[in-house]
Scaffold this motif. Sequence first.
Motif, mmCIF file in Angstrom:
data_model
loop_
_atom_site.group_PDB
_atom_site.id
_atom_site.type_symbol
_atom_site.label_atom_id
_atom_site.label_comp_id
_atom_site.label_asym_id
_atom_site.label_seq_id
_atom_site.Cartn_x
_atom_site.Cartn_y
_atom_site.Cartn_z
ATOM 1 N N ARG A 186 0.853 -1.200 0.000
ATOM 2 C CA ARG A 186 0.000 0.000 0.000
ATOM 3 C C ARG A 186 0.877 1.235 0.000
ATOM 4 N N GLY A 187 0.718 2.065 -1.034
ATOM 5 C CA GLY A 187 1.473 3.304 -1.143
ATOM 6 C C GLY A 187 0.641 4.480 -0.659
ATOM 7 N N VAL A 188 1.263 5.361 0.125
ATOM 8 C CA VAL A 188 0.593 6.535 0.681
ATOM 9 C C VAL A 188 1.422 7.768 0.347
ATOM 10 N N ALA A 189 0.835 8.704 -0.391
ATOM 11 C CA ALA A 189 1.531 9.927 -0.795
ATOM 12 C C ALA A 189 0.962 11.134 -0.077
ATOM 13 N N THR A 190 1.862 11.967 0.457
ATOM 14 C CA THR A 190 1.498 13.234 1.082
ATOM 15 C C THR A 190 2.555 14.268 0.720
ATOM 16 N N PRO A 191 2.152 15.520 0.519
ATOM 17 C CA PRO A 191 3.150 16.543 0.188
ATOM 18 C C PRO A 191 3.946 16.933 1.422
ATOM 19 N N ALA A 192 5.213 17.280 1.213
ATOM 20 C CA ALA A 192 6.072 17.697 2.321
ATOM 21 C C ALA A 192 5.999 19.198 2.557
ATOM 22 N N ALA A 193 5.221 19.901 1.720
ATOM 23 C CA ALA A 193 5.074 21.352 1.851
ATOM 24 C C ALA A 193 3.685 21.736 1.327
ATOM 25 N N GLU A 194 3.326 22.989 1.525
ATOM 26 C CA GLU A 194 2.052 23.480 1.009
ATOM 27 C C GLU A 194 2.081 23.503 -0.516
ATOM 28 N N ILE A 195 0.935 23.229 -1.114
ATOM 29 C CA ILE A 195 0.797 23.305 -2.565
ATOM 30 C C ILE A 195 0.073 24.608 -2.856
ATOM 31 N N VAL A 196 0.768 25.537 -3.495
ATOM 32 C CA VAL A 196 0.210 26.872 -3.700
ATOM 33 C C VAL A 196 0.311 27.283 -5.162
ATOM 34 N N ALA A 197 -0.582 28.182 -5.567
ATOM 35 C CA ALA A 197 -0.482 28.790 -6.886
ATOM 36 C C ALA A 197 0.705 29.742 -6.857
ATOM 37 N N ALA A 198 1.421 29.818 -7.968
ATOM 38 C CA ALA A 198 2.599 30.682 -8.030
ATOM 39 C C ALA A 198 2.760 31.214 -9.438
ATOM 40 N N ASP A 199 3.447 32.342 -9.545
ATOM 41 C CA ASP A 199 3.714 32.939 -10.858
ATOM 42 C C ASP A 199 4.922 32.301 -11.533
ATOM 43 N N ALA A 200 5.727 31.584 -10.770
ATOM 44 C CA ALA A 200 6.912 30.909 -11.302
ATOM 45 C C ALA A 200 6.903 29.457 -10.828
ATOM 46 N N GLY A 201 7.638 28.609 -11.533
ATOM 47 C CA GLY A 201 7.706 27.210 -11.156
ATOM 48 C C GLY A 201 8.451 27.000 -9.855
ATOM 49 N N TYR A 202 8.120 25.911 -9.165
ATOM 50 C CA TYR A 202 8.822 25.554 -7.931
ATOM 51 C C TYR A 202 8.769 24.048 -7.728
ATOM 52 N N GLU A 203 9.702 23.556 -6.923
ATOM 53 C CA GLU A 203 9.776 22.128 -6.638
ATOM 54 C C GLU A 203 8.972 21.794 -5.387
ATOM 55 N N LEU A 204 8.155 20.767 -5.500
ATOM 56 C CA LEU A 204 7.357 20.276 -4.377
ATOM 57 C C LEU A 204 7.805 18.860 -4.051
ATOM 58 N N PRO A 205 8.375 18.633 -2.858
ATOM 59 C CA PRO A 205 8.684 17.255 -2.471
ATOM 60 C C PRO A 205 7.412 16.542 -2.011
ATOM 61 N N VAL A 206 7.216 15.341 -2.528
ATOM 62 C CA VAL A 206 6.077 14.513 -2.126
ATOM 63 C C VAL A 206 6.630 13.261 -1.468
ATOM 64 N N ASN A 207 6.239 13.017 -0.234
ATOM 65 C CA ASN A 207 6.680 11.840 0.500
ATOM 66 C C ASN A 207 5.752 10.660 0.192
ATOM 67 N N VAL A 208 6.354 9.517 -0.080
ATOM 68 C CA VAL A 208 5.578 8.293 -0.313
ATOM 69 C C VAL A 208 6.142 7.204 0.578
ATOM 70 N N ASP A 209 5.282 6.648 1.402
ATOM 71 C CA ASP A 209 5.634 5.472 2.196
ATOM 72 C C ASP A 209 4.861 4.289 1.644
ATOM 73 N N VAL A 210 5.518 3.138 1.579
ATOM 74 C CA VAL A 210 4.873 1.906 1.140
ATOM 75 C C VAL A 210 4.911 0.929 2.304
ATOM 76 N N PHE A 211 3.740 0.354 2.581
ATOM 77 C CA PHE A 211 3.557 -0.559 3.709
ATOM 78 C C PHE A 211 3.135 -1.930 3.204
ATOM 79 N N ASP A 212 3.606 -2.973 3.879
ATOM 80 C CA ASP A 212 3.165 -4.318 3.540
ATOM 81 C C ASP A 212 1.813 -4.587 4.207
ATOM 82 N N ALA A 213 1.275 -5.785 3.994
ATOM 83 C CA ALA A 213 -0.046 -6.119 4.524
ATOM 84 C C ALA A 213 -0.082 -6.093 6.049
ATOM 85 N N GLY A 214 1.053 -6.266 6.705
ATOM 86 C CA GLY A 214 1.126 -6.205 8.161
ATOM 87 C C GLY A 214 1.277 -4.797 8.697
#
Length: 140
Positions: free
Chosen positions: A94-122
């Motif tokens: 099971r993969g779970v994705a959450t952003p590591a920062a706020e996602i905002v509208a901007a006039d210029a491009g920016y990098e958004l880190p997204v954290n993903v943890d993967v868990f087994d059935a246990g």
Amino acid sequence: MGHWLFSRAVCFRAPYFGTIAPRFTLLEARRCEAVIRDRRGVHNHIGTVHAIALCNLAELVAGVMTEASLPKGMRWIPKGMTVQYLKKAVGSQRGVATPAAEIVAADAGYELPVNVDVFDAGGERVFNAVVAMWLSPKRS
């Protein structure tokens, strides 16, 4: 059929993700979860879930979460990914994705880190990724 149909629609739009046969279980702003079943098609030579199948799951949930969370007028593309394999991935994952920062509208491009943890059935964390998403205004 909602989860199944949505999962198929995403894989139709981006066919390569169909190789892991994901099933989305949760999608809301700032969070996405999907499961891949334990099946031969995602195994490596030692019978565990292949590292690249886990990377595919990470990129998939990160991208769908980003798409669902984007402000109007913005677009995204993955720019890179760092991964950690924490233990053998056995069984369904099971993969779970959450952003590591706020996602905002901007006039210029920016990098958004997204954290993903993967868990087994246990419920044990077997994999972690940080997907670097490049967010930028859509072209007029």
